[in-house]
Design a protein around this motif. Structure first.
Motif, mmCIF file in Angstrom:
data_model
loop_
_atom_site.group_PDB
_atom_site.id
_atom_site.type_symbol
_atom_site.label_atom_id
_atom_site.label_comp_id
_atom_site.label_asym_id
_atom_site.label_seq_id
_atom_site.Cartn_x
_atom_site.Cartn_y
_atom_site.Cartn_z
ATOM 1 N N SER A 102 5.709 53.318 0.000
ATOM 2 C CA SER A 102 6.745 53.092 1.013
ATOM 3 C C SER A 102 8.147 52.862 0.474
ATOM 4 O O SER A 102 9.112 52.967 1.231
ATOM 5 N N GLU A 103 8.304 52.560 -0.815
ATOM 6 C CA GLU A 103 9.628 52.186 -1.321
ATOM 7 C C GLU A 103 10.479 53.410 -1.620
ATOM 8 O O GLU A 103 10.975 53.598 -2.719
ATOM 9 N N ARG A 104 10.665 54.265 -0.629
ATOM 10 C CA ARG A 104 11.416 55.489 -0.874
ATOM 11 C C ARG A 104 12.919 55.309 -0.702
ATOM 12 O O ARG A 104 13.700 56.041 -1.281
ATOM 13 N N GLU A 105 13.335 54.330 0.104
ATOM 14 C CA GLU A 105 14.772 54.107 0.248
ATOM 15 C C GLU A 105 15.331 53.429 -0.993
ATOM 16 O O GLU A 105 16.374 53.800 -1.514
ATOM 17 N N THR A 106 14.622 52.425 -1.482
ATOM 18 C CA THR A 106 15.076 51.726 -2.683
ATOM 19 C C THR A 106 14.848 52.565 -3.929
ATOM 20 O O THR A 106 15.700 52.659 -4.801
ATOM 21 N N PHE A 107 13.672 53.176 -4.013
ATOM 22 C CA PHE A 107 13.299 53.968 -5.179
ATOM 23 C C PHE A 107 12.959 55.393 -4.747
ATOM 24 O O PHE A 107 11.782 55.780 -4.720
ATOM 25 N N PRO A 108 13.944 56.202 -4.405
ATOM 26 C CA PRO A 108 13.652 57.567 -3.943
ATOM 27 C C PRO A 108 12.970 58.415 -4.994
ATOM 28 O O PRO A 108 12.308 59.401 -4.670
#
Length: 208
Positions: A102-108
């Motif tokens: 899920s951490e695609r905004e922080t860690f694309p």
């Protein structure tokens, strides 16, 4: 402008720079994290970015610290109230899967630590030292939970905590790669199945 407001605005600007830096570094690596790139992305001058960090290395270290804070909030905090030992270890492992999914905004670009580990594994310097330190801290925490699980009788008394930690970390490196490089939607479930075998009472895969 009051000194208090000025200081608060400076902190907010610094945080914007670091957050954007983390996102860039997850895709382009910490070496791709440049003052000019950040200034362009944030609509700032290079001098404005440099005023908060001074050097590229200081910026890289700040990005690592922020990534570590995000990781702790996403992976450790949801699990810390679980019973110590195997229940908490399983909760950590599940939160870790959710973090990578899920951490695609922080860690694309996926887990920054996985990227930095490859990028700096053959280099010297303060950034490499920071990557090593943070990685070792996390492995010690995992090994500590494994020792508690052994002491509680939830894992085989012959379990080697360092070996089991090694295997768990390896699973998540593969999970990150399969999600990022291969876009494999089956990867999280494969990871859960592998964890179920490793963390089953009496499992022998991680025996010394």
């Amino acid at each position: 402008m009051s000194p208090r407001k000025s200081a608060a605005e400076a902190r907010a600007t610094r945080r914007r720079i670091v957050e954007r830096g983390v996102a860039i570094a997850s895709v382009d690596g910490l070496e791709g994290l440049t003052i000019g790139r950040l200034a362009t992305d944030l609509g700032m001058s290079k001098a404005g970015v440099l005023g908060h960090f001074g050097t590229k290395e200081t910026l890289q270290l700040a990005a690592l610290d922020e990534a570590a804070a995000v990781f702790v909030r996403a992976v450790w905090r949801p699990a810390e109230d679980a019973a110590p030992g195997l229940p908490r270890l399983r909760a950590v492992c599940e939160a870790w899967i959710a973090y990578l999914e899920s951490e695609r905004e922080t860690f694309p670009g996926g887990c920054l630590f996985a990227t930095a580990s490859v990028e700096f594994d053959a280099r010297g310097g303060r950034v490499r030292d920071a990557v090593v330190r943070l990685g070792r801290l996390w492995r010690r925490r995992l090994a500590g939970e494994i020792r508690l699980a052994v002491a509680a009788g939830d894992l085989s008394p012959d379990t080697d905590p360092e070996q089991l930690t090694y295997e768990i970390v390896g699973l998540y490196l593969v999970l990150n790669q399969d999600l990022q490089l291969f876009a494999d939607p089956r990867a999280p479930e494969r990871t859960r199945r592998a964890l179920a075998r490793l963390l089953a009472p009496g499992a022998s895969a991680a025996v010394a």
